[in-house]
Design an enzyme around this catalytic site. Structure first.
Site, PDB file in Angstrom:
ATOM      1  N   ARG A   1       0.001  -0.235   2.475  1.00 14.85           N
ATOM      2  CA  ARG A   1      -1.000  -1.162   1.948  1.00 14.85           C
ATOM      3  C   ARG A   1      -1.180  -2.202   3.048  1.00 14.85           C
ATOM      4  O   ARG A   1      -0.340  -3.094   3.225  1.00 14.85           O
ATOM      5  CB  ARG A   1      -0.495  -1.784   0.647  1.00 14.85           C
ATOM      6  CG  ARG A   1      -1.493  -2.663  -0.092  1.00 14.85           C
ATOM      7  CD  ARG A   1      -0.868  -3.093  -1.414  1.00 14.85           C
ATOM      8  NE  ARG A   1      -1.695  -4.015  -2.154  1.00 14.85           N
ATOM      9  CZ  ARG A   1      -2.587  -3.664  -3.077  1.00 14.85           C
ATOM     10  NH1 ARG A   1      -2.753  -2.386  -3.356  1.00 14.85           N
ATOM     11  NH2 ARG A   1      -3.296  -4.568  -3.718  1.00 14.85           N
TER      12      ARG A   1
ATOM     13  N   HIS B   1     -10.201   1.839  -0.473  1.00 16.61           N
ATOM     14  CA  HIS B   1      -9.108   1.949  -1.452  1.00 16.61           C
ATOM     15  C   HIS B   1      -9.244   3.311  -2.141  1.00 16.61           C
ATOM     16  O   HIS B   1      -9.547   3.393  -3.332  1.00 16.61           O
ATOM     17  CB  HIS B   1      -9.212   0.803  -2.456  1.00 16.61           C
ATOM     18  CG  HIS B   1      -7.946   0.538  -3.216  1.00 16.61           C
ATOM     19  ND1 HIS B   1      -6.796   1.305  -3.079  1.00 16.61           N
ATOM     20  CD2 HIS B   1      -7.645  -0.413  -4.148  1.00 16.61           C
ATOM     21  CE1 HIS B   1      -5.860   0.834  -3.879  1.00 16.61           C
ATOM     22  NE2 HIS B   1      -6.347  -0.214  -4.530  1.00 16.61           N
TER      23      HIS B   1
ATOM     24  N   GLN C   1      -7.338   4.350  -5.519  1.00 15.04           N
ATOM     25  CA  GLN C   1      -7.908   3.710  -6.698  1.00 15.04           C
ATOM     26  C   GLN C   1      -9.114   4.478  -7.210  1.00 15.04           C
ATOM     27  O   GLN C   1      -9.237   4.743  -8.409  1.00 15.04           O
ATOM     28  CB  GLN C   1      -8.316   2.267  -6.373  1.00 15.04           C
ATOM     29  CG  GLN C   1      -8.990   1.547  -7.531  1.00 15.04           C
ATOM     30  CD  GLN C   1      -8.063   1.344  -8.708  1.00 15.04           C
ATOM     31  OE1 GLN C   1      -7.004   0.721  -8.566  1.00 15.04           O
ATOM     32  NE2 GLN C   1      -8.424   1.872  -9.875  1.00 15.04           N
TER      33      GLN C   1
ATOM     34  N   ASP D   1     -15.035  -5.723  -9.696  1.00 17.48           N
ATOM     35  CA  ASP D   1     -13.751  -6.049  -9.087  1.00 17.48           C
ATOM     36  C   ASP D   1     -13.664  -7.564  -8.972  1.00 17.48           C
ATOM     37  O   ASP D   1     -14.663  -8.279  -9.128  1.00 17.48           O
ATOM     38  CB  ASP D   1     -13.655  -5.389  -7.700  1.00 17.48           C
ATOM     39  CG  ASP D   1     -12.239  -5.381  -7.131  1.00 17.48           C
ATOM     40  OD1 ASP D   1     -11.302  -5.827  -7.829  1.00 17.48           O
ATOM     41  OD2 ASP D   1     -12.065  -4.947  -5.988  1.00 17.48           O
TER      42      ASP D   1
ATOM     43  N   CYS E   1     -10.441  -2.376 -11.401  1.00 16.61           N
ATOM     44  CA  CYS E   1      -9.168  -1.893 -10.845  1.00 16.61           C
ATOM     45  C   CYS E   1      -8.014  -2.860 -11.064  1.00 16.61           C
ATOM     46  O   CYS E   1      -6.866  -2.501 -10.801  1.00 16.61           O
ATOM     47  CB  CYS E   1      -9.334  -1.546  -9.370  1.00 16.61           C
ATOM     48  SG  CYS E   1      -9.677  -2.960  -8.297  1.00 16.61           S
TER      49      CYS E   1
ATOM     50  N   ARG F   1      -3.712   5.704 -11.907  1.00 18.77           N
ATOM     51  CA  ARG F   1      -3.235   5.546 -10.526  1.00 18.77           C
ATOM     52  C   ARG F   1      -1.984   6.398 -10.329  1.00 18.77           C
ATOM     53  O   ARG F   1      -1.814   7.048  -9.289  1.00 18.77           O
ATOM     54  CB  ARG F   1      -2.922   4.077 -10.231  1.00 18.77           C
ATOM     55  CG  ARG F   1      -4.126   3.167 -10.049  1.00 18.77           C
ATOM     56  CD  ARG F   1      -4.864   3.450  -8.754  1.00 18.77           C
ATOM     57  NE  ARG F   1      -4.011   3.309  -7.583  1.00 18.77           N
ATOM     58  CZ  ARG F   1      -3.699   2.138  -7.004  1.00 18.77           C
ATOM     59  NH1 ARG F   1      -4.183   0.999  -7.482  1.00 18.77           N
ATOM     60  NH2 ARG F   1      -2.940   2.096  -5.932  1.00 18.77           N
TER      61      ARG F   1
END
Length: 310
Positions: free
Chosen positions: A111, A138, A141, A229, A268, A296
């Site tokens: 990450r 991402h 996700q 988001d 998310c 996930r």
């Protein structure tokens, strides 16, 4: 001596073909159905001897926990490290870190603050590297998001998804997914926060059904799924300015009412109620955010199985 096989990296949805992505998602659905212990038929051979190293340059809840548990449910193990735990945090190069970890572990999930860190790690690693989030994308996700859509509404091909808000890393992975899975994506972003030109040029070259406007109502009208988001991501220092630019892009019940009958809402997480989404939408009957968060785990089990498999 036989040539060493190139590792199977999972860096971006755009980097894989539709057939491979479909295979991964089908495995994710099967793994979720199977429960906490993934059946041998769905697990890489010898997974019980494999270890995933997880590197976090950013704080994490869902990514850290879901990848750790994913490896455990597959039968392997995981080691979680902040970048300050590594010599990487004291100036050792990404290339050298990749070479060393490749001698110890069987896969790396990172990450990262910068997408270039991910790419450099993958260039020098001889084991699979997985993108757990960067400033550019991402993909794990959005694989979970597509899985969630399919659980609730069936095949995503030919359907319509509306993205409302910042044209950020998650939005870019949605753009990649639209091209690979064959659905229509309508982005509604402030002019100052539209997706980067590279991503817009990519979907154009792919002839993907992706449109961009600054009108949330236009984007949501008749959509099967509405996605948003957080307005301020980790490390962004211009919170007040961003909130002002995005003030007209909150998803509330009125906006959701313009979507198709039976439309679902995704986020998310973490969510900031009263900003990018209203409380009644996030906690309402159209919201599938908790299924999305759970998925996930299952999507990443399938991604890891593909990366670590033969």
């Amino acid at each position: 001596m036989a040539a060493q096989k190139s590792p199977r990296h999972f860096l971006d949805i755009s980097a894989l073909d539709s057939k491979t992505l479909r295979r991964i998602l089908d495995a994710a659905h099967a793994m979720k159905k199977a429960g906490k212990r993934v059946p041998a038929a769905l697990r890489p051979k010898g997974i019980e001897n494999l270890v995933l190293v997880m590197i976090f340059e950013k704080p994490s809840t869902r990514t850290r926990v879901s990848f750790d548990i994913a490896m455990r449910q597959l039968g392997g193990g995981a080691l979680s490290l902040n970048h300050t735990d590594l010599q990487l945090g004291r100036g050792e190069s990404v290339a050298d870190t990749a070479r060393v970890l490749s001698r110890y572990a069987d896969g790396i999930m990172i990450r990262a603050n910068s997408h270039e860190t991910l790419l450099e790690l993958a260039r020098h690693a001889t084991i699979p590297v997985v993108n757990g989030l960067t400033d550019k994308s991402h993909p794990c996700q959005v694989m979970a998001d597509v899985m969630t859509f399919e659980e609730h509404l069936g095949a995503i091909k030919g359907r319509t998804v509306a993205w409302i808000g910042d044209g950020n890393n998650v939005a870019i992975s949605w753009m990649h997914a639209a091209a690979r899975f064959g659905f229509s994506l309508r982005l509604a972003c402030p002019d100052q926060l539209k997706p980067e030109d590279e991503a817009l040029e990519w979907v154009k070259a792919q002839k993907a059904d992706v449109s961009l406007s600054n009108d949330p109502e236009k984007a949501v009208k008749g959509a099967d799924c509405v996605v948003t988001d957080t307005w301020v991501s980790m490390g962004q220092s211009d919170a007040a300015k961003r909130k002002k630019m995005l003030a007209a892009f909150g998803v509330d019940a009125k906006l959701m009412g313009k979507a198709a009958k039976g439309a679902i809402f995704m986020h998310c997480l973490p969510a900031y109620r009263g900003l990018e989404v209203s409380e009644d939408v996030l906690e309402g009957p159209q919201s599938v955010v908790w299924d999305e968060a759970e998925n996930r785990l299952h999507a990443q089990k399938a991604i890891l199985a593909w990366c670590l498999g033969a």
